[in-house]
Design an enzyme around this catalytic site. Structure first.
Site, PDB file in Angstrom:
ATOM      1  N   ASP A 207       0.652  -1.020  -0.203  1.00 40.49           N
ATOM      2  CA  ASP A 207       0.376   0.498   0.305  1.00 40.49           C
ATOM      3  C   ASP A 207       0.716   1.053   0.089  1.00 40.49           C
ATOM      4  O   ASP A 207       2.613   1.042   0.701  1.00 40.49           O
ATOM      5  CB  ASP A 207      -0.556  -0.066   1.433  1.00 40.49           C
ATOM      6  CG  ASP A 207      -0.252  -0.020   2.105  1.00 40.49           C
ATOM      7  OD1 ASP A 207       0.272  -1.094   3.128  1.00 40.49           O
ATOM      8  OD2 ASP A 207       0.527   0.376   2.806  1.00 40.49           O
ATOM      9  N   ASP A 209       1.873   4.561   1.767  1.00 43.28           N
ATOM     10  CA  ASP A 209       1.520   4.984   3.267  1.00 43.28           C
ATOM     11  C   ASP A 209       0.832   6.048   3.895  1.00 43.28           C
ATOM     12  O   ASP A 209       0.313   7.181   3.077  1.00 43.28           O
ATOM     13  CB  ASP A 209       2.709   5.132   3.629  1.00 43.28           C
ATOM     14  CG  ASP A 209       2.656   4.938   5.558  1.00 43.28           C
ATOM     15  OD1 ASP A 209       1.886   4.147   5.983  1.00 43.28           O
ATOM     16  OD2 ASP A 209       3.114   5.669   6.611  1.00 43.28           O
TER      17      ASP A 209
END
Ligand SMILES: [Zn+2]
Length: 267
Positions: A207, A209
């Site tokens: 992902d 951040d």
């Protein structure tokens, strides 16, 4: 004589579930039980120990993983080279989900974790380069020529967790030179160094951040989904790297304790 292995992979059980002839071993250590039983199998002519960092049922959260027991157990089996895949959040918009990074640096932002075996005596290991240079080259070689080769180098910011970062923290980590953020890379790396083991990480970005421009707020669901989607790719790189690691170590890692008087014998 008990079970032995030369190389260890600390990572998810998805990485070795399909190996033939694997055997399982409970290993006791002076630091308690490791995260789970160790699975040993032969891969590319090498004996490889697999240890699920969080336990097979994911019962150990990052801040409560028995890091000392894990590394000690592996060394006591004969392991001298450790490959450590992990999930990370990207701190740069160009390192999106699915990117592999072979980091060369680490910043410790954890707190309250026991990060040494040596509570007596003067044992100060060098940690300027926290990862094995040969292990790094080997992992990069194993990932080259694939659809998305691993990024060579990067700084892992290791946070205490288990919560994810605020946007301000995330922007700060990026501003101080962080490339990716993670919750398990420390003290794993330094404990390996304290046992004179080679330790190399390969980080899978799951992902972006929270503070990264294109990113939302990280969710656990997203992290687990991206990791599962990339398990096959990660397994292929790791198994190639295991087969390619030199059997005779020719790197500084094995000399980490040269000239230092240890308060006890290593296994
Ligand atoms: Zn090494």
């Amino acid at each position: 004589m008990g079970p032995t292995a030369d190389i260890a992979v600390i990572g998810g059980s998805g990485l070795y579930a399909l190996l033939d002839g694997a055997t399982e071993h409970e290993v006791a250590t002076p630091y308690g039980a490791p995260s789970d039983a160790v699975t040993i199998a032969e891969v590319g002519g090498r004996r490889v120990a697999f240890l699920p960092r969080h336990g097979r049922d994911h019962r150990h959260p990052p801040h409560l993983i028995p890091y000392r027991a894990n590394l000690w157990a592996l060394r006591s089996l004969g392991v001298r080279q450790v490959l450590a895949p992990c999930a990370v959040g990207g701190l740069r918009p160009d390192l999106g989900p699915g990117t592999f990074v072979v980091p060369d640096q680490l910043i410790d932002r954890t707190s309250g974790r026991t990060q040494t075996y040596y509570d007596r005596g003067a044992v100060h290991v060098a940690f300027g380069d926290p990862y094995c240079p040969v292990g790094r080259r080997t992992l990069l070689g194993a990932s080259a020529g694939r659809d998305v080769p691993a990024v060579d180098g990067g700084t892992v910011v290791v946070v205490e967790g288990p919560r994810f970062s605020t946007r301000a923290e995330s922007r700060w980590y990026a501003a101080m030179g962080g490339t990716v953020v993670n919750m398990t890379g420390h003290p794993e790396a330094v404990l390996a160094r304290e046992l004179a083991l080679c330790y190399t990480s390969i980080a899978l970005v799951t992902d972006l951040d929270a503070g990264v421009e294109a990113g939302g707020s990280v969710t656990q669901e997203e992290v687990f989904r991206v990791f599962a989607e990339n398990t096959d790719r990660l397994r292929a790189v790791l198994l190639d790297a295991v087969a390619a690691l030199p059997a005779d170590r020719d790197c500084p890692c094995g000399h980490a304790l040269d000239g230092i008087t240890l308060p006890f014998d290593l296994p």
